[in-house]
Design a protein around this motif. Structure first.
Motif, PDB file in Angstrom:
ATOM      1  N   UNK A  92       0.873  -1.173   0.000  1.00 46.03           N
ATOM      2  CA  UNK A  92       0.000   0.000   0.000  1.00 46.03           C
ATOM      3  C   UNK A  92       0.909   1.222   0.000  1.00 46.03           C
ATOM      4  N   UNK A  93       0.755   2.079  -0.989  1.00 40.66           N
ATOM      5  CA  UNK A  93       1.635   3.230  -1.152  1.00 40.66           C
ATOM      6  C   UNK A  93       1.345   4.252  -0.053  1.00 40.66           C
ATOM      7  N   UNK A  94       2.386   4.668   0.640  1.00 41.17           N
ATOM      8  CA  UNK A  94       2.179   5.480   1.840  1.00 41.17           C
ATOM      9  C   UNK A  94       1.575   6.842   1.547  1.00 41.17           C
ATOM     10  N   UNK A 135     -11.481   2.917  -7.175  1.00 40.53           N
ATOM     11  CA  UNK A 135     -11.921   1.531  -7.090  1.00 40.53           C
ATOM     12  C   UNK A 135     -11.639   0.980  -5.695  1.00 40.53           C
ATOM     13  N   UNK A 136     -12.634   0.480  -4.980  1.00 47.46           N
ATOM     14  CA  UNK A 136     -12.420   0.013  -3.601  1.00 47.46           C
ATOM     15  C   UNK A 136     -11.346  -1.063  -3.468  1.00 47.46           C
ATOM     16  N   UNK A 137     -11.207  -1.927  -4.473  1.00 47.14           N
ATOM     17  CA  UNK A 137     -10.215  -2.997  -4.374  1.00 47.14           C
ATOM     18  C   UNK A 137      -8.793  -2.494  -4.556  1.00 47.14           C
ATOM     19  N   UNK A 138      -8.625  -1.230  -4.910  1.00 46.01           N
ATOM     20  CA  UNK A 138      -7.287  -0.666  -5.123  1.00 46.01           C
ATOM     21  C   UNK A 138      -6.883   0.287  -4.000  1.00 46.01           C
ATOM     22  N   UNK A 139      -7.529   0.187  -2.861  1.00 51.58           N
ATOM     23  CA  UNK A 139      -7.170   1.041  -1.735  1.00 51.58           C
ATOM     24  C   UNK A 139      -7.492   0.330  -0.436  1.00 51.58           C
ATOM     25  N   UNK A 140      -6.899   0.841   0.653  1.00 54.45           N
ATOM     26  CA  UNK A 140      -7.219   0.339   1.971  1.00 54.45           C
ATOM     27  C   UNK A 140      -8.067   1.359   2.715  1.00 54.45           C
TER      28      UNK A 140
END
Length: 451
Positions: free
Chosen positions: A190-192, A377-382
């Motif tokens: 996950x990119x900070x 897109x929800x699957x591309x983030x936390x």
């Protein structure tokens, strides 16, 4: 929404700072003892209420048992990490023997680079994101320099898209073009800065392995935040911290993963070496991954013999250096028990709703004032949404905006030059927290909103 949240009581298991604790006087309700809006689990998670009791138990044992505490009591210190390793392995999607709880994030990055970065004249490059966290770059650059190469020539990065996000295609393209010259790939799961979850790690891993490249993950912002499958993804190694979404406290002990294919019992469990040299067993040469060794990585049967011969413990445990700090380890245990109570599937489900609600409010109430850097897109983030403010008026500079939020009891963090990171965390944040944040942000921006 909070009334029907099946894990809403998770909040009661944490200390949430009050307005008074933070020195906040400008409260809309006038209740200084009310809870703040804490949306900063991406930086430091809140303290579990059970942590103090667990730490005090070990302090009491130290006071009453002294050195005997290593081998007595409910949690003997000599094996203290056995209490947390299986729980961590479940969260990261690994087998228990692939995980060790040890050191801190950057130390563990240095260790996996030692093991997997074996540069040659033909293959000495490292592929990593251009916006990698500064400490990651320093660690990688130090290995490149120690091996006689120039980091500015040996470290390469794929191009980002027009929105400043990573694409799988760009990583695959660079691996296709430069794979024969690359030694390792380092990916932030996950990119900070942007909060992007790199959800296509298996595809990149497969391509890298086809090119003879090892794949390493920095999971600092991913562990306890998004679903991870380190074993099934076939990544070679990973490292992370436990003070963010795992709530183990500031400077908490870190985590380390090495895939069992590098330490399987047929080739490594009986392996030994002296002064870093491989030893032979019978007529066959034993495979032994490179490592910086310490006594806590030695097999328990030989650990206290003090012989100058290293017999590795099985799996990731063989890469430990020193005995884990007991107080840090039990503080981690307090939070892991809560994680286990709910499970990552339930936490991820609530996380998607919380962050989706935050996105909806920002788009409907502040669309012209806030730019969301994080993928839609929800699957591309936390949990995290990263916010930029391209149209701030001169009368409201970014520093003043951030201070106004803090003065009203909002705890978020910022990264230069003008990004605020907001992370509603499912273990203890509520939908009311999200509403309060957007309402206060609107006030700080001078925007009139209706509830």
């Amino acid at each position: 929404m909070d009334a029907i949240d099946p894990i809403r009581d998770g909040r009661t298991q944490f200390f949430v700072p009050s307005m008074k604790d933070l020195g906040v006087r400008d409260t809309d309700s006038g209740d200084a003892d009310g809870e703040c809006v804490y949306l900063c689990g991406n930086s430091l998670g809140l303290q579990p209420r059970a942590a103090r009791a667990l730490v005090n138990e070990e302090l009491d044992k130290w006071s009453k048992k002294g050195v005997n505490g290593h081998f007595e009591g409910e949690r003997p210190w000599v094996s203290i990490d056995d209490n947390v390793t299986p729980l961590v392995a479940e969260i990261v999607g690994a087998l228990p023997h692939e995980v060790a709880v040890m050191n801190s994030l950057t130390v563990n990055l240095q260790l996996i680079m030692t093991t997997f970065y074996e540069p040659t004249q033909e293959r000495h490059k490292v592929l990593m994101e251009a916006q990698a966290f500064g400490s990651d770059w320093h660690a990688v650059a130090s290995h490149v320099e120690l091996n006689g190469y120039d980091p500015h020539e040996s470290i390469m990065s794929p191009e980002m898209d027009k929105d400043g996000l990573h694409t799988t295609a760009a990583w695959l393209s660079l691996l296709d073009r430069e794979g024969e010259s690359i030694s390792v790939v380092l990916i932030g799961a996950v990119q900070y800065l942007t909060g992007q979850f790199f959800d296509d790690i298996p595809t990149i891993t497969q391509k890298a392995h086809e090119k003879g490249v090892r794949v390493l993950l920095d999971c600092a912002h991913a562990v306890g935040n998004v679903p991870l499958c380190l074993h099934d993804w076939q990544v070679d190694a990973a490292i992370w911290c436990h003070y963010k979404y795992c709530n183990a406290g500031p400077g908490a002990i870190g985590g380390y993963f090495i895939h069992e294919k590098h330490t399987n019992s047929d080739t490594v469990a009986a392996a030994s070496f002296v002064n870093g040299h491989q030893r032979n067993k019978g007529d066959s040469k034993i495979f032994q991954p490179r490592r910086l060794a310490g006594w806590w990585g030695a097999d328990l049967s030989t650990r206290f013999s003090m012989r100058h011969e290293f017999i590795s413990a099985t799996g990731a445990a063989g890469f430990r250096l020193s005995n884990p700090p007991v107080l840090e380890t039990v503080a981690l245990l307090a939070s892991l028990r809560i994680h286990t109570q709910y499970g990552m599937q339930a936490l991820r489900g609530k996380s998607l709703l919380l962050t989706g609600y935050l996105e909806h409010l920002l788009e409907t109430m502040l669309q012209s004032h806030v730019h969301i850097l994080t993928p839609r897109e929800p699957n591309r983030r936390g949990c995290q949404l990263s916010l930029a403010f391209p149209s701030l008026p001169p009368s409201t500079p970014f520093e003043r905006l951030f201070k106004t939020l803090a003065d009203k009891g909002v705890v978020v963090d910022h990264r230069e030059p003008n990004v605020i990171r907001v992370a509603p965390t499912p273990l203890y944040n509520s939908f009311a927290d999200v509403w309060r944040f957007v309402d206060i942000l609107a006030q700080a921006l001078g925007v009139q909103c209706e509830q």
